[in-house]
Design a protein around this motif. Structure first.
Motif, mmCIF file in Angstrom:
data_model
loop_
_atom_site.group_PDB
_atom_site.id
_atom_site.type_symbol
_atom_site.label_atom_id
_atom_site.label_comp_id
_atom_site.label_asym_id
_atom_site.label_seq_id
_atom_site.Cartn_x
_atom_site.Cartn_y
_atom_site.Cartn_z
ATOM 1 N N GLN A 271 0.819 -1.178 0.069
ATOM 2 C CA GLN A 271 0.059 -0.060 0.081
ATOM 3 C C GLN A 271 0.798 1.152 -0.115
ATOM 4 O O GLN A 271 1.326 1.836 1.083
ATOM 5 N N LEU A 272 1.280 1.970 -1.145
ATOM 6 C CA LEU A 272 2.106 2.791 -1.392
ATOM 7 C C LEU A 272 1.468 4.209 -0.711
ATOM 8 O O LEU A 272 0.113 4.571 -0.571
ATOM 9 N N LYS A 273 2.111 4.886 0.060
ATOM 10 C CA LYS A 273 1.489 6.247 0.929
ATOM 11 C C LYS A 273 1.614 7.607 -0.021
ATOM 12 O O LYS A 273 0.729 8.233 0.163
ATOM 13 N N ARG A 274 2.589 7.688 -0.915
ATOM 14 C CA ARG A 274 2.604 9.073 -1.679
ATOM 15 C C ARG A 274 1.660 8.903 -2.888
ATOM 16 O O ARG A 274 1.720 7.992 -3.638
ATOM 17 N N PRO A 275 1.059 9.831 -3.074
ATOM 18 C CA PRO A 275 0.381 9.962 -4.675
ATOM 19 C C PRO A 275 1.342 9.800 -5.663
ATOM 20 O O PRO A 275 0.705 9.152 -6.688
ATOM 21 N N THR A 276 2.570 10.312 -5.605
ATOM 22 C CA THR A 276 3.475 10.332 -6.884
ATOM 23 C C THR A 276 3.912 8.908 -6.986
ATOM 24 O O THR A 276 3.780 8.281 -8.253
#
Length: 412
Positions: A271-276
């Motif tokens: 689950q990636l945290k950063r929008p980029t």
């Protein structure tokens, strides 16, 4: 409801080999075109972009109107003389974007196309400025060592007895032989490279290819570094990506510290945290699937350089480090995609045939065992009509003369 029938992605399905062949034809065509663009002072990043554009155009011409995922299986990379790994600079990096080719250096071009997840990768060498005339000296030694080592490797990878000739007793004897171990393969290849005053590149890896996967469970590692080992040998029904790396120096490698620009998606979920990071991964999944890509291929290169950090750290993307020869000596590489069939080995995609008469060296292979293996075909002669006759590489060719590689057998 009845469950949908599982798709057969093996070579037993004629559709699989057809898609591999179509991808292979595209890879070879584009490789030949890009090789023709190589010249002194040419921009590396511009060559890579042009190569990708041509790959996309050629892939777009096949399987039109059909629900078949297709695209670039390996982005175009242009590796300068001492570079071991595929190299693809970024436009947003001022210093790297300014990188150009130099007269006389050995350049490695690698790229690939994929049709429905069946990928064919090819790599060839071009000496900048040497399109005409003879090549002599150490450059000739390097190219010849790489060529013959690659031809030997392919023959050592063919399962015992698969292309055996002679009477029934001779064929049984050939089939009863044990397959060459990975250490035996390395030792025999070193005899070839050392004959030309060269060395195998440390930890050159040959991978098993599968549907949507270019680094499957089995691998052969040549001249393995400390703590590194391969696992498994080729069997009938498999497709392999065969790489050969040879150096004029020690063959030892090191990371050159450049930014990693080549990546591919892994099977890891996180689950990636950063929008980029999430935006980057979404674009990668949509455009490239599980195949290698360059950050320069993404919509926003600068944003990608930010987002890729978390993706690599979390393991959802694998980065390919930029590796060079430890003592900065020139390196040559070849890459072919091959299928192991009941009739032997078939080259699905390979570099253009080498004009051996162009390369003049005072060195030659003298080991009789090696010369004998080099004379062996990699596939059985096709019994079909209208097939070109095979040409066996003559023993004198490996000893310093010239000969053409035999025509490929049919896989059926």
């Amino acid at each position: 409801m009845a469950e949908a029938a599982a798709v057969d992605y093996t070579l037993a399905n004629p559709d699989t080999i057809t898609k591999y062949k179509v991808a292979g034809e595209i890879s070879q065509k584009v490789l030949k075109e890009v090789a023709g663009w190589i010249k002194a002072d040419a921009s590396i990043v511009e060559l890579c972009e042009r190569g990708d554009q041509l790959l996309a155009e050629e892939v777009g011409k096949v399987y039109k109107g059909k629900k078949v995922l297709k695209g670039i299986g390996h982005c175009t990379t242009i590796s300068p003389s001492a570079y071991v790994t595929p190299y693809t600079p970024l436009k947003s990096d001022t210093e790297e974007a300014a990188a150009t080719l130099k007269e006389g250096e050995v350049v490695k071009i690698q790229l690939g196309a994929q049709i429905d997840g069946f990928c064919t990768i090819v790599c060839d060498n071009v000496i900048v400025g040497a399109s005409e005339g003879e090549v002599t000296g150490r450059e000739a030694d390097l190219i010849l060592a790489t060529y013959y080592a690659n031809e030997l490797l392919l023959r050592l990878m063919v399962p015992p007895g698969l292309v055996a000739h002679g009477d029934e007793e001779e064929q049984k004897k050939a089939a009863s032989k044990k397959a060459y171990t990975q250490s035996q393969i390395t030792n025999m290849l070193e005899k070839v490279t050392k004959a030309y005053g060269c060395n195998l590149v440390e930890s050159t890896t040959i991978w098993l290819f599968e549907h949507n996967e270019i680094e499957s469970k089995k691998k052969i590692i040549l001249a393995p570094g400390e703590g590194v080992r391969g696992e498994g040998l080729p069997e009938i029904g498999e497709v392999w990506g065969v790489e050969m790396g040879v150096s004029l120096g020690s063959g030892k490698v090191k990371n050159n510290g450049n930014r990693t620009t080549l990546h591919r998606r892994t099977a890891t979920t996180y689950q990636l945290k950063r929008p980029t990071s999430r935006s980057l991964l979404s674009e990668v999944v949509k455009k490239f699937g599980t195949f290698p890509f360059s950050l320069r291929q993404l919509e926003d290169e600068k944003s990608a350089k930010v987002g890729v950090v978390e993706c690599v750290r979390s393991g959802v993307l694998r980065q390919y480090e930029v590796v060079v020869e430890k003592d900065s000596s020139p390196v040559a590489r070849l890459f072919s995609t091959v299928a192991i069939t009941k009739n032997g080995m078939q080259r699905l995609a390979q570099p253009a045939a080498l004009d051996l008469s162009k390369y003049k060296s005072d060195k030659k292979i003298e080991d009789e065992e090696i010369l004998k293996i080099l004379e062996q075909p990699i596939g059985k002669t096709s019994t079909k009509k209208n097939k070109k006759k095979k040409k066996k590489p003559a023993k004198k060719a490996a000893a310093g003369g010239a000969a053409e590689e035999e025509e490929e057998s049919d896989e059926e």
